[in-house]
Design a protein around this motif. Sequence first.
Motif, PDB file in Angstrom:
ATOM      1  N   ALA A 133      41.716  37.817  49.821  1.00  0.00           N
ATOM      2  CA  ALA A 133      40.754  37.292  47.858  1.00  0.00           C
ATOM      3  C   ALA A 133      39.917  38.480  47.609  1.00  0.00           C
ATOM      4  CB  ALA A 133      40.759  36.034  48.052  1.00  0.00           C
ATOM      5  N   ASP A 134      38.006  38.932  48.548  1.00  0.00           N
ATOM      6  CA  ASP A 134      36.972  38.969  48.321  1.00  0.00           C
ATOM      7  C   ASP A 134      37.038  40.237  49.060  1.00  0.00           C
ATOM      8  OD1 ASP A 134      37.283  39.343  51.014  1.00  0.00           O
ATOM      9  OD2 ASP A 134      35.443  37.258  51.570  1.00  0.00           O
ATOM     10  N   SER A 135      37.830  41.246  48.875  1.00  0.00           N
ATOM     11  CA  SER A 135      37.613  42.562  49.592  1.00  0.00           C
ATOM     12  C   SER A 135      37.547  43.312  48.277  1.00  0.00           C
ATOM     13  CB  SER A 135      39.429  42.784  49.801  1.00  0.00           C
ATOM     14  OG  SER A 135      39.510  44.277  49.875  1.00  0.00           O
ATOM     15  N   PRO A 136      36.288  44.563  48.607  1.00  0.00           N
ATOM     16  CA  PRO A 136      36.279  45.114  46.947  1.00  0.00           C
ATOM     17  C   PRO A 136      37.330  46.152  47.188  1.00  0.00           C
ATOM     18  CG  PRO A 136      35.372  46.277  49.328  1.00  0.00           C
ATOM     19  CD  PRO A 136      35.682  44.650  49.600  1.00  0.00           C
ATOM     20  N   ASN A 138      40.715  47.097  44.996  1.00  0.00           N
ATOM     21  CA  ASN A 138      41.955  46.303  43.926  1.00  0.00           C
ATOM     22  C   ASN A 138      42.515  46.929  43.801  1.00  0.00           C
ATOM     23  OD1 ASN A 138      40.032  43.971  43.143  1.00  0.00           O
ATOM     24  ND2 ASN A 138      38.258  45.876  42.613  1.00  0.00           N
ATOM     25  N   THR A 219      44.171  33.208  48.944  1.00  0.00           N
ATOM     26  CA  THR A 219      43.844  33.814  50.323  1.00  0.00           C
ATOM     27  C   THR A 219      44.168  35.513  50.425  1.00  0.00           C
ATOM     28  OG1 THR A 219      45.574  33.616  51.418  1.00  0.00           O
ATOM     29  CG2 THR A 219      43.895  31.763  51.505  1.00  0.00           C
ATOM     30  N   LYS A 221      45.096  39.388  48.223  1.00  0.00           N
ATOM     31  CA  LYS A 221      44.983  40.022  46.854  1.00  0.00           C
ATOM     32  C   LYS A 221      46.213  41.337  47.144  1.00  0.00           C
ATOM     33  CE  LYS A 221      40.572  41.846  46.225  1.00  0.00           C
ATOM     34  NZ  LYS A 221      39.371  41.986  45.177  1.00  0.00           N
TER      35      LYS A 221
END
Length: 321
Positions: A133-136, A138, A219, A221
């Motif tokens: 979820a916090d990955s750069p 997209n 948790t 994307k």
Amino acid sequence: MKKLLAAALALATVPAVTLADAHGSYPDRPIMLMISYGAGGATDFQARIVTMTAGNEDALGMPIAIINKPGAGGRVGWNWFATQAETDGYTLAAYNIPHFIAQSIKGGVEYSADSFEPIANWGADPAVFVVAADSPFNSMTDVVEWAKANPGKLTFSGAGLFVGHHIAALQLEKASGVQLAYIPNSKGGAGAMKAVIAGEVMGGVNNLSDAFRAREAGTVKILGVFDLERNDFLPDVPTLVEQGFDVDNSSVNFRGIMVPKGTPQGIIDKLSEIVPTMFENGRVQGKMKAGGSPMHIMTREEVQAMWAARQSALAELLAGL
């Protein structure tokens, strides 16, 4: 002589009557369904739902118990099923396509499509690319651009070698012209997803159904679907094709039930008649939808045609890769 002839005729009729009676009363005890993946993964999760009505009088009238034999991307369970399972109709298995067909094409296993008899298909679960979820990252373009700048350093997980996840990864490498670091997880799809969430890898290829539940929990994307069209469960997630990558649906994971080769035809016929009605049950379909698990019900004849088509397509794909 007349007595001997009469006795011989009497004996000759016994097997046919006994066989018919046996199939007519089948099943008369609980049935085992072997899953080649661990508890908690998509195949295990879905199998428990689609078999939950087996004990009903309008179904098999006997419950189906799930037995897990995970390992080596499904090879452990399917090797056992092809070589050691009883052929009396009381030991079934879940199949995953393209998994066992791709593995048999690459070799090193004791099974092929000819080792099994399909009964019915319950689902079609596309592969998806996931990141924490916090990955750069997209989009799949973000992933591929980073991978081009850092050859071989983009680590991502999957359920094993020559399963749908691995085939999707190979297709992505070919379509994007990048080198990736695919890491098969010994604990299957559930373990592969946990590796993404825990930050042990930078991303992962997983089942849509597993990823759907993880995204609902906040948790992960989901960046892309390895299929020809968007999925109703993820209408906001574009396909790889939409994002400019020539990737077809060869990695879509078909799931269903099969028996070992040698199972009596009468039992195959009875299972083939009843099992699809279990999948069509309203409670089953409701629970599958709530779990983000796409259904795709096919009869035995339709599955036989699908297996043959996948065998041909995968032989060509794997030879090219």
